[in-house]
Design a protein around this motif. Structure first.
Motif, short mmCIF file in Angstrom:
data_model
loop_
_atom_site.label_atom_id
_atom_site.label_comp_id
_atom_site.label_asym_id
_atom_site.label_seq_id
_atom_site.Cartn_x
_atom_site.Cartn_y
_atom_site.Cartn_z
N VAL A 147 -20.11 100.57 -23.26
CA VAL A 147 -20.32 100.38 -21.82
C VAL A 147 -20.36 98.90 -21.49
O VAL A 147 -19.71 98.42 -20.55
CB VAL A 147 -21.62 101.07 -21.36
CG1 VAL A 147 -21.95 100.70 -19.90
CG2 VAL A 147 -21.51 102.59 -21.50
N VAL A 148 -21.11 98.15 -22.28
CA VAL A 148 -21.22 96.70 -22.05
C VAL A 148 -19.89 96.02 -22.30
O VAL A 148 -19.46 95.15 -21.52
CB VAL A 148 -22.32 96.10 -22.95
CG1 VAL A 148 -22.42 94.59 -22.72
CG2 VAL A 148 -23.67 96.76 -22.68
N GLU A 149 -19.21 96.40 -23.36
CA GLU A 149 -17.91 95.80 -23.66
C GLU A 149 -16.92 96.04 -22.52
O GLU A 149 -16.14 95.14 -22.16
CB GLU A 149 -17.35 96.37 -24.96
CG GLU A 149 -16.02 95.75 -25.36
CD GLU A 149 -15.42 96.38 -26.61
OE1 GLU A 149 -14.18 96.40 -26.72
OE2 GLU A 149 -16.20 96.87 -27.48
N ALA A 150 -16.95 97.23 -21.95
CA ALA A 150 -16.04 97.56 -20.85
C ALA A 150 -16.31 96.67 -19.63
O ALA A 150 -15.37 96.28 -18.92
CB ALA A 150 -16.16 99.03 -20.48
N LEU A 151 -17.58 96.37 -19.38
CA LEU A 151 -17.91 95.50 -18.25
C LEU A 151 -17.44 94.07 -18.51
O LEU A 151 -16.90 93.41 -17.61
CB LEU A 151 -19.42 95.53 -18.00
CG LEU A 151 -19.97 96.88 -17.53
CD1 LEU A 151 -21.49 96.82 -17.39
CD2 LEU A 151 -19.35 97.30 -16.20
N HIS A 152 -17.63 93.59 -19.74
CA HIS A 152 -17.08 92.27 -20.10
C HIS A 152 -15.56 92.28 -19.87
O HIS A 152 -15.00 91.31 -19.34
CB HIS A 152 -17.36 91.95 -21.56
CG HIS A 152 -18.75 91.51 -21.87
ND1 HIS A 152 -19.39 90.50 -21.17
CD2 HIS A 152 -19.63 91.92 -22.84
CE1 HIS A 152 -20.59 90.30 -21.68
NE2 HIS A 152 -20.77 91.15 -22.69
N ALA A 153 -14.91 93.35 -20.31
CA ALA A 153 -13.45 93.44 -20.18
C ALA A 153 -13.01 93.43 -18.73
O ALA A 153 -11.94 92.88 -18.41
CB ALA A 153 -12.96 94.71 -20.88
#
Length: 351
Positions: free
Chosen positions: A87-93
């Motif tokens: 979830v966090v990685e997707a927001l960074h992306a």
């Protein structure tokens, strides 16, 4: 304004007491090269916006926090790096896709003080490393170079300016956090700093890491270029201007107009080789109002600049960002409530 001689002697000693000779030659050379490259760059660096607001919208329930949906210090955001890394990685992306070339570790809430409030201070290193690893995963998958900035936030409540202790007392905690993040980040972002003591503690720790670093201050929401402590921004700049590795000085977590008023002053006070940056809050209610203070006339914005959710529109935020660029800012991003849509719009408009 006070001159340098009027600053607390203890803070000058904090600078003089830093032993930069312990750095490796390789680390020192890296900082020197990074600074030279930054000083000669004529372009604009876009960085990310506020991760916390986006994670709150996910309404995550995490086992580490006994299913709590929210908590006073928003540790849900910090533990999401461990329990919901995708979830966090997707927001960074999303921020990267929107144009950001620098993203910040999602670790603003991960401090010993906040963790101690729930009896989990021992999790500090785990949370910092998880945040950095998730950000690096997103950066590695990008289709262009993206740097990861390690967040060095306020150690207690954001905007707190009393009962913080001296710079010397805070510095060991910042040094521990920086040492944990250092192998996993490209630079450090000392952000939302509200006093000169906090400034000296965080910046000296970042400097000793051997990595380039940015220092970013939260100002009172006025036209006067004052930290939330009431101390002058000029004095804060004097404290850090000679620290090895300083790459940029920024303003964040305050009203767009406060940044507009202070940016030309900051450009004038900062050394020529040091970049200037900005990332404002997106909420209609200013932090000064939220903390119980009043609003000066220059901070009032047209209702048309905000949506039904009382968050600034991407178009209005980009107009402010264009002003900052014209006033000398070469690093621009966003703070609380500034999301990927804001970054995408300002990136397309300014570049």
């Amino acid at each position: 304004m006070t001159d340098e001689g009027d600053l607390p002697a203890s803070q000058h000693e904090a600078v003089r007491g830093v032993d930069f000779s312990t750095r490796s030659t390789k680390a020192s050379l890296f900082v020197h090269v990074a600074l030279m490259a930054t000083a000669s760059r004529d372009g604009l660096t876009i960085f990310d916006g506020g991760m916390g607001h986006l994670i709150k919208q996910k309404e995550l329930k995490l086992a580490s926090l006994d299913g709590q949906q929210c908590d006073k210090y928003f540790l849900v955001g910090a533990y999401a790096n461990v329990e919901q890394p995708l979830v966090v990685e997707a927001l960074h992306a999303e921020f990267i896709k929107s144009g950001a070339t620098v993203i910040t570790t999602n670790s603003f809430a991960a401090t010993p003080w906040a963790l101690n409030s729930i009896g989990k201070e021992a999790d500090l290193e785990l949370l910092l490393q998880a945040a950095a690893n998730v950000a690096q995963q997103a950066a590695t998958k990008a289709n262009r170079p993206v740097q990861v900035a390690g967040c060095l936030p306020p150690l207690k409540d954001s905007y707190q300016t009393v009962d913080l202790g001296t710079a010397e007392l805070m510095q060991p905690t910042y040094m521990h956090m920086a040492a944990t993040l250092e192998p996993l980040v490209d630079l450090f972002l000392c952000e939302t700093l509200s006093s000169t003591a906090e400034t000296m503690a965080a910046a000296s720790a970042a400097s000793m890491s051997g990595k380039p670093f940015w220092v970013s201050w939260s100002l009172e929401d006025s036209e006067h270029a004052l930290l939330r402590s009431g101390e002058s921004l000029q004095d804060a700049v004097k404290l850090v201007q000679d620290l090895p590795g300083l790459q940029a000085v920024l303003l964040n977590c305050c009203a767009p107009q406060a940044i507009t008023a202070a940016t030309p002053k900051l450009r004038g006070w900062a050394p020529p080789h040091v970049q200037v940056g900005a990332s404002a809050n997106g909420f209609k209610t200013t932090t000064t109002e939220w903390l119980g203070g009043g609003t000066t006339p220059g901070m009032i914005i047209s209702d048309g600049d905000y949506g039904a959710d009382d968050i600034i529109t991407p178009e209005a935020y980009a107009r402010h960002a264009k002003q900052w660029r014209q006033l000398g800012a070469t690093i621009i991003g966003g703070c609380c409530a500034i999301g990927p849509d804001h970054i995408k719009h300002l990136s397309s408009v300014i570049k």
